[in-house]
Design a protein around this motif. Structure first.
Motif, PDB file in Angstrom:
ATOM      1  N   HIS A   1       0.824  -1.208   0.000  1.00 42.37           N
ATOM      2  CA  HIS A   1       0.000   0.000   0.000  1.00 42.37           C
ATOM      3  C   HIS A   1       0.854   1.252   0.000  1.00 42.37           C
ATOM      4  CE1 HIS A   1      -2.542  -3.134   1.984  1.00 42.37           C
ATOM      5  NE2 HIS A   1      -3.479  -2.602   1.191  1.00 42.37           N
ATOM      6  N   ASP A   2       0.252   2.377  -0.449  1.00 43.68           N
ATOM      7  CA  ASP A   2       0.918   3.664  -0.319  1.00 43.68           C
ATOM      8  C   ASP A   2       0.563   4.277   1.026  1.00 43.68           C
ATOM      9  OD1 ASP A   2      -1.665   4.648  -0.525  1.00 43.68           O
ATOM     10  OD2 ASP A   2      -1.402   5.489  -2.531  1.00 43.68           O
TER      11      ASP A   2
ATOM     12  N   GLU B   1      -1.612   6.426   1.882  1.00 43.82           N
ATOM     13  CA  GLU B   1      -3.050   6.581   2.111  1.00 43.82           C
ATOM     14  C   GLU B   1      -3.784   5.253   2.181  1.00 43.82           C
ATOM     15  OE1 GLU B   1      -1.407   8.558  -0.201  1.00 43.82           O
ATOM     16  OE2 GLU B   1      -1.337  10.113   1.354  1.00 43.82           O
ATOM     17  N   GLY B   2      -3.045   4.148   2.106  1.00 43.32           N
ATOM     18  CA  GLY B   2      -3.674   2.836   2.195  1.00 43.32           C
ATOM     19  C   GLY B   2      -4.161   2.288   0.875  1.00 43.32           C
ATOM     20  N   ARG B   3      -3.875   2.987  -0.218  1.00 46.88           N
ATOM     21  CA  ARG B   3      -4.300   2.494  -1.529  1.00 46.88           C
ATOM     22  C   ARG B   3      -3.343   1.403  -2.015  1.00 46.88           C
ATOM     23  NH1 ARG B   3      -4.616   8.395  -4.214  1.00 46.88           N
ATOM     24  NH2 ARG B   3      -2.529   8.333  -3.243  1.00 46.88           N
ATOM     25  N   THR B   4      -3.912   0.425  -2.668  1.00 52.38           N
ATOM     26  CA  THR B   4      -3.099  -0.702  -3.135  1.00 52.38           C
ATOM     27  C   THR B   4      -2.198  -0.275  -4.283  1.00 52.38           C
ATOM     28  OG1 THR B   4      -4.798  -2.308  -2.494  1.00 52.38           O
ATOM     29  CG2 THR B   4      -3.166  -3.017  -4.126  1.00 52.38           C
ATOM     30  N   LEU B   5      -0.911  -0.596  -4.139  1.00 56.63           N
ATOM     31  CA  LEU B   5       0.056  -0.332  -5.196  1.00 56.63           C
ATOM     32  C   LEU B   5       0.340  -1.584  -6.019  1.00 56.63           C
ATOM     33  CD1 LEU B   5       2.688   1.809  -3.247  1.00 56.63           C
ATOM     34  CD2 LEU B   5       0.953   2.630  -4.855  1.00 56.63           C
ATOM     35  N   ASP B   6       0.436  -2.713  -5.335  1.00 54.17           N
ATOM     36  CA  ASP B   6       0.795  -3.944  -6.018  1.00 54.17           C
ATOM     37  C   ASP B   6       0.687  -5.094  -5.028  1.00 54.17           C
ATOM     38  OD1 ASP B   6       1.630  -5.610  -8.063  1.00 54.17           O
ATOM     39  OD2 ASP B   6       3.756  -5.245  -7.752  1.00 54.17           O
ATOM     40  N   GLN B   7       0.767  -6.283  -5.539  1.00 56.50           N
ATOM     41  CA  GLN B   7       0.910  -7.471  -4.700  1.00 56.50           C
ATOM     42  C   GLN B   7       2.315  -8.002  -4.925  1.00 56.50           C
ATOM     43  OE1 GLN B   7      -1.245 -11.162  -5.635  1.00 56.50           O
ATOM     44  NE2 GLN B   7      -1.948 -11.191  -3.508  1.00 56.50           N
TER      45      GLN B   7
END
Length: 444
Positions: free
Chosen positions: A53-54, A56-62
């Motif tokens: 996550h970044d 802000e908690g947004r998903t960047l990648d797995q």
């Protein structure tokens, strides 16, 4: 460069790819790892699949996290490796996230430098990391891997230890003489020092061969126009690198191409045909031809076997620089008996058009440049700085073997030790002092 910082870098080549590897090293790594791993540290050296996550908690990648705690890591520090997808946007987002947490971008070679400072590798192995990455042939990669594995460092360390042992004995005898026994008079180190010098000389030969594998051997094709130089270049490389026409003076500049003989890289230069001319472009091309000849390790002088050896060929031969030369009688396919009517008797008979004589030419190149030993693959990757250090070591050892008096021997051995130790970063004056005090009973 601050070794106390935490650094981060992309460890795979930049650009788009299926996967990428980001590596961080330093004291902040445990906190970074917790940030990406739900607030806890994963088990050491265990791959953990996580959603990244970044801020802000947004998903960047797995991706996959692997934590290597100090000192059992590549750099001797805490290390985090993040395996992610190789999209440039994903990589940049993850690097931005790490930088926002106080991690700075690593400088070139900084991971290897930290590994050296932590004793994970010596200077020779650290240099071999860059050499292995830059290797363009399988032979060059094996040369670099031989150094990285530590084979060469162990050989150097063995020689270095023998030098230290002799220095300890001699300097101990000089600084702490025993009134009853003349240690130096009883000891003869000449044969041992000569043997060490021979071992260093062998290392020099192997290092030079390894440097050849790295940089390549430079060959220059030289001759009048229309003798088949460009055809030979194309045949060696298997491509149409050079334009081939019946019109003299087609080649106006030096064209270079690379090929290999038994894994040894060669750089072949096709030069402008040498002849009297007033054309400005052709004059400049001929000037560059002579410059290529001066820079070559081997010159291949080509003449037309069908037309016969000419005054132009003789003029070129008389101007050749001091370096090995092979004479090539090309266009032998136009001769009924395949034997030129004139020209040097040792000229190699060729047909660039049909490829006749090429294998013999390759064998002669190997023989003339004394590359037979290189084919045994015992060479190792080396740079000129390292070769110079070996030469300095060998010279000091030879002088020490011939020196009269303990002081002179000790001084030459000190120079030999410093030069050889510069290859691996081993031994300082303090090291020698510790060796002396540990081996001699001083306080009696």
């Amino acid at each position: 460069m601050n070794s106390g910082d935490t650094i981060v870098a992309l460890s795979t080549p930049p650009g788009r790819g299926a996967l990428a590897l980001i590596r961080a090293s330093g004291p902040q790594v445990p906190d970074l790892t917790r940030q990406f791993n739900g607030g806890v540290l994963p088990a050491p050296r265990t791959a953990s699949l996580r959603v990244l996550h970044d801020a802000e908690g947004r998903t960047l990648d797995q991706g996959v996290l692997t934590f290597y705690p100090a000192p059992a890591s590549a750099t001797g520090e805490d290390v985090l490796e993040i395996s992610c997808h190789g999209a440039p946007a994903v990589i940049e987002a993850l690097l931005f996230r790490l930088r926002s947490l106080g991690v700075r971008p690593a400088e070139p070679g900084e991971f290897s430098r930290r590994a050296f400072e932590a004793g994970k590798m010596d200077l020779a192995q650290a240099q071999a990391v860059a050499d292995l990455i830059a290797a363009t042939t399988g032979r060059a990669a094996r040369c670099a891997a031989r150094v990285l594995k530590g084979d060469i460092s162990r050989e150097i360390s063995s020689i270095l230890q023998e030098i230290v042992d002799i220095r300890v004995y001699i300097e101990g005898a000089l600084d702490f003489p025993d009134e009853d026994v003349d240690w130096l008079a009883e000891s003869d180190f000449g044969d041992q020092l000569s043997g060490l010098a021979e071992r260093v000389e062998q290392l020099v030969c192997r290092a030079r061969q390894g440097r050849t594998v790295t940089t390549g051997i430079r060959l220059a094709l030289l001759g009048p126009p229309n003798v088949g130089k460009s055809s030979l270049l194309n045949h060696f490389t298997g491509t149409d690198t050079a334009i081939v026409t019946a019109q003299p003076g087609t080649t106006r500049d030096v064209l270079t191409a690379s090929f290999q003989i038994n894994g040894i890289p060669l750089i072949l230069a096709d030069t402008a045909g040498i002849r009297p001319t007033q054309a400005e472009a052709e004059v400049e091309g001929i000037r560059r031809s002579w410059r290529a000849a001066e820079e070559a390790d081997l010159i291949l002088q080509v003449f037309d076997a069908h037309a016969g050896w000419s005054e132009a060929d003789e003029e070129i031969k008389s101007r050749l620089p001091e370096c090995p030369v092979l004479m090539l009688a090309n266009k032998c396919d136009l001769l009924s008996d395949n034997v030129p009517e004139s020209g040097p008797e040792d000229a190699i008979r060729l047909s660039a058009k049909f490829g006749h004589g090429i294998e013999e030419l390759k064998e002669r190149i190997i023989q003339l440049l004394e590359l037979e030993s290189a084919l045994e693959e015992d060479e190792f990757m080396a740079h000129q700085r390292q070769i110079d250090a070996l030469l300095e070591t060998g010279g000091a050892l030879k002088r020490s073997a011939q020196a009269q008096g303990g002081e002179l021997i000790a001084e030459e051995l000190r120079l030999a030790q410093e030069a050889l130790g510069s290859l691996t970063g081993e031994f300082t004056a303090d090291d020698l002092l510790g060796e002396i005090f540990s081996r001699f009973c001083i306080g009696k």
